[in-house]
Design an enzyme around this catalytic site. Structure first.
Site, PDB file in Angstrom:
ATOM      1  N   SER A   1       0.841  -1.193   0.000  1.00 22.20           N
ATOM      2  CA  SER A   1       0.000   0.000   0.000  1.00 22.20           C
ATOM      3  C   SER A   1       0.876   1.243   0.000  1.00 22.20           C
ATOM      4  O   SER A   1       2.058   1.195   0.343  1.00 22.20           O
ATOM      5  CB  SER A   1      -0.882  -0.003   1.256  1.00 22.20           C
ATOM      6  OG  SER A   1      -1.483   1.244   1.460  1.00 22.20           O
TER       7      SER A   1
ATOM      8  N   TYR B   1      -2.594  -0.659  10.156  1.00 17.74           N
ATOM      9  CA  TYR B   1      -2.561  -0.951   8.721  1.00 17.74           C
ATOM     10  C   TYR B   1      -1.254  -0.465   8.104  1.00 17.74           C
ATOM     11  O   TYR B   1      -0.609  -1.182   7.327  1.00 17.74           O
ATOM     12  CB  TYR B   1      -3.757  -0.279   8.049  1.00 17.74           C
ATOM     13  CG  TYR B   1      -3.945  -0.612   6.595  1.00 17.74           C
ATOM     14  CD1 TYR B   1      -4.434  -1.854   6.199  1.00 17.74           C
ATOM     15  CD2 TYR B   1      -3.656   0.325   5.603  1.00 17.74           C
ATOM     16  CE1 TYR B   1      -4.621  -2.162   4.853  1.00 17.74           C
ATOM     17  CE2 TYR B   1      -3.845   0.031   4.268  1.00 17.74           C
ATOM     18  CZ  TYR B   1      -4.333  -1.214   3.897  1.00 17.74           C
ATOM     19  OH  TYR B   1      -4.514  -1.511   2.574  1.00 17.74           O
TER      20      TYR B   1
END
Length: 280
Positions: free
Chosen positions: A163, A176
């Protein structure tokens, strides 16, 4: 030039019942890859597999599997061997964020001192652990189980899903962000570890695409308009839009294919220029 050499190969796609991973699975099927769609939600996995067979005429199976359980993954592998054959490729797509691992406030400011539950200090460890495990261990364990087939063949490829958070952490989502940074490091580590086996390990780092996991952060449920955070993202993405799930497919197909035979240990941004932009 070498062919892509994807036709009739077998790919395992974890998190395959979701929006992004189902799109990537369909991108592989379009190239003739047989797919095993793994998802905790068996109904979602089977739905995607049926769509693939109907649309592309390529064999696909949907399997309920838990990426945090080695036993569950090994049971899935037995079924894959029976229905599709041995595994050539692994797309580690299972992951996501949760509200319980998200801070309400972006910054700890003076006015938040009497409401620390909205800041770092209010994070729930259960939620933090769950998000970190899903993203990181949920990449490590499938690699452990499904790469053994590739080891026997002395050939194969793994693509992990990282990501933009992995490069520079975004506010509000520490679990995350930390997990995706760990995936980058693990991608490089495993690429080196497997370098003499014929197995390549790379990752993609998607920019901002609307998913069920991030919609609550980017779209105001009451108005349907972009949140201030959503506006920041669009402003800092030079292409001035969110990505489409299908726009991940080309990079995934390339990294798995023979066109990338000498590429291992890289993380490729697919982000509309977000990672290249300083904001000025």
């Amino acid at each position: 030039m070498n062919e892509l050499n994807l036709t009739d190969k077998v790919a395992v796609v974890t998190g395959g019942g979701g929006v992004l991973c189902s799109a990537m699975a369909k991108g592989l099927a379009e190239q003739g890859v047989k797919t095993a769609i793994l998802d905790l939600n068996e109904e979602a996995a089977k739905k995607v597999a049926n769509e693939i067979e109907t649309e592309f005429g390529v064999k696909s199976i949907g399997i309920s599997a838990n990426v945090l359980s080695k036993e569950s993954l090994e049971a899935a592998l037995e079924l894959i061997h029976k229905e599709l054959g041995t595994v050539d490729y692994l797309l580690n797509g299972a992951g996501g964020n949760a509200a319980t691992a998200t801070t309400q406030a972006e910054f700890l400011t003076e006015d938040k001192l009497d409401k620390l539950e909205d800041t770092f200090f209010g994070l729930q460890m259960e939620g933090f652990d769950k998000v970190f495990a899903l993203n990181f261990q949920g990449t490590l364990l499938p690699s452990m189980v499904f790469a053994k087939d590739m080891l026997d063949k002395k050939d194969g490829a793994i693509v992990n899903v990282s990501s933009m958070n992995s490069y520079t952490p975004l506010t509000k989502i520490p679990a995350y962000s930390a997990a995706k940074a760990a995936i980058n490091n693990f991608t490089q580590w495993l690429a080196v570890h497997f370098a003499k086996t014929g197995i390549r390990v790379n990752a993609i780092a998607p920019g901002f695409l609307l998913t069920n996991q991030n919609r609550f952060l980017l779209i105001d449920e009451q108005t349907g308009e972009a949140t201030p955070r959503g506006n920041k993202i669009i402003t800092n993405t030079p292409m001035e839009r969110y990505g489409e799930p299908e726009e991940l497919c080309g990079t995934v197909n390339y990294l798995l294919s023979d066109w990338a035979k000498f590429i291992t240990g890289v993380v490729v941004p697919v982000d509309g220029g977000f990672s290249a932009y300083s904001g000025v």
